[in-house]
Design an enzyme around this catalytic site. Structure first.
Site, PDB file in Angstrom:
ATOM      1  N   THR A 164     -71.341 -34.994  25.347  1.00  0.00           N
ATOM      2  CA  THR A 164     -71.619 -33.577  25.091  1.00  0.00           C
ATOM      3  C   THR A 164     -73.111 -33.342  24.926  1.00  0.00           C
ATOM      4  O   THR A 164     -73.677 -32.395  25.483  1.00  0.00           O
ATOM      5  CB  THR A 164     -70.880 -33.112  23.827  1.00  0.00           C
ATOM      6  N   TYR A 178     -58.769 -27.393  26.766  1.00  0.00           N
ATOM      7  CA  TYR A 178     -58.413 -26.082  27.330  1.00  0.00           C
ATOM      8  C   TYR A 178     -56.927 -25.981  27.672  1.00  0.00           C
ATOM      9  O   TYR A 178     -56.243 -25.078  27.195  1.00  0.00           O
ATOM     10  CB  TYR A 178     -59.263 -25.702  28.551  1.00  0.00           C
ATOM     11  N   TYR A 197     -62.286 -40.176  22.238  1.00  0.00           N
ATOM     12  CA  TYR A 197     -63.178 -39.246  21.550  1.00  0.00           C
ATOM     13  C   TYR A 197     -62.332 -38.089  21.045  1.00  0.00           C
ATOM     14  O   TYR A 197     -61.882 -37.255  21.843  1.00  0.00           O
ATOM     15  CB  TYR A 197     -64.275 -38.777  22.513  1.00  0.00           C
ATOM     16  N   ARG A 227     -63.991 -28.986  19.609  1.00  0.00           N
ATOM     17  CA  ARG A 227     -64.442 -28.666  20.967  1.00  0.00           C
ATOM     18  C   ARG A 227     -63.281 -28.597  21.952  1.00  0.00           C
ATOM     19  O   ARG A 227     -63.306 -27.811  22.892  1.00  0.00           O
ATOM     20  CB  ARG A 227     -65.453 -29.714  21.454  1.00  0.00           C
ATOM     21  N   LYS A 233     -64.134 -42.535  18.759  1.00  0.00           N
ATOM     22  CA  LYS A 233     -65.179 -41.721  18.144  1.00  0.00           C
ATOM     23  C   LYS A 233     -64.461 -40.569  17.462  1.00  0.00           C
ATOM     24  O   LYS A 233     -63.881 -39.695  18.122  1.00  0.00           O
ATOM     25  CB  LYS A 233     -66.152 -41.198  19.202  1.00  0.00           C
ATOM     26  N   ILE A 237     -71.521 -42.689  16.790  1.00  0.00           N
ATOM     27  CA  ILE A 237     -72.070 -42.145  18.028  1.00  0.00           C
ATOM     28  C   ILE A 237     -72.805 -40.881  17.632  1.00  0.00           C
ATOM     29  O   ILE A 237     -72.201 -39.888  17.241  1.00  0.00           O
ATOM     30  CB  ILE A 237     -70.983 -41.911  19.079  1.00  0.00           C
TER      31      ILE A 237
END
Length: 291
Positions: free
Chosen positions: A43, A106, A132, A137, A160, A202
């Protein structure tokens, strides 16, 4: 397999173009200052605005410049399972050590859909995977029970965790092997995350303060949590300031303060941080003793 301070690398642009020479110098600086691995095209690297060819050119350059000195965990996530497979296969072909993959965003699949997404990926490519989990997000959360199911698949070596839920560290330790790598996805929570059993972060802040972030992680690894807390408190205002506006705008502004020649353009829809965010970054850099 992966531990310590792992920067989620920014991608240098100038006039809309990836700046390879600046990126190579940046990779060297990160390694020389103690970063334990590198994440290109996450990102923070503005992966969402890179074409496929650009994305894997950045990965190629990172792998080439790292030259085996530290592992490279390439951003490979997609909400389309076929695209994620293609991304992971390309990362393997370029010599990356692992791929970093989010659950589909999404379209928000069920937990069964998340499991089947990763099941399909590992069936097509054997490059190790670091999950992740960042519901803020993706609007998609890898539940602990789903993580337990994922442990029946080969090659999923770490996570992560950017859920912000510190209880997850203990819950996930209970359903994963001892060598499973739990990495914080939040710089400001890295201290308690490591106390509970994490092995690294991270990091966005490591883009700007790689040496301090590496020292912090080294202190945690040896159990010197008083020392780690002192470094954490030194960096804490910077951790917060780097999210005072949409990331990676504040990070690129911070780099412009310490590396005036570093190409710090952003691609729309990312924009330069507000004046207030810049003031917060400046204050964070000063508090950390970086400027």
């Amino acid at each position: 397999m992966f531990s310590g301070s792992i920067p989620a690398l920014v991608t240098p642009f100038r006039d809309g173009t990836f700046q390879e020479s600046a990126y190579r110098s940046f990779v060297n600086w990160q390694i020389e200052n103690g970063s334990g691995a590198l994440v290109p095209c996450g990102t923070t690297g503005e992966a969402a605005t890179l074409s496929f060819d650009e994305h894997f050119e950045v990965v190629r350059v990172c792998v080439d410049q790292a030259a085996g000195r530290v592992p490279v965990i390439a951003g490979c996530g997609s909400n389309d399972t076929r695209s994620a497979i293609k991304n992971l296969q390309m990362a393997k072909a370029l010599g990356a050590d692992a791929g970093l993959l989010v659950p589909p965003y999404y379209n928000r699949p069920s937990q069964e859909g998340i499991f089947r997404h990763f099941e399909a990926i590992v069936g097509e490519c054997d490059l190790p995977i670091v999950l992740y989990n960042v519901p803020g997000r993706t609007a998609s959360d890898i539940a602990v029970a789903t993580l337990e199911r994922l442990m029946t698949l080969p090659g999923i070596v770490g996570i992560k965790d950017a859920t912000g839920d510190l209880a997850r560290v203990t819950e996930q330790r209970a359903v994963t092997p001892d060598d499973f790598c739990q990495l914080s996805g939040n710089d400001d929570l890295a201290l308690p995350f490591n106390v509970l059993g994490g092995v690294g972060c991270i990091s966005v802040t490591a883009n700007i303060a790689p040496e301090l972030c590496a020292e912090f992680q080294a202190a945690c690894k040896k159990g010197a949590f008083h020392e780690a807390r002192e470094i954490h408190e030194r960096l804490f205002p910077l951790h917060k300031a780097l999210f005072a506006d949409a990331s990676p705008g504040p990070a690129k502004y911070a780099l412009s303060r310490i590396m005036p020649d570093f190409p710090s353009d952003l691609r729309l829809p990312m924009t330069w941080p507000s004046e207030e965010a810049q003031r917060q970054v400046d204050a964070g850099l000063e508090h950390a003793g970086i400027i």
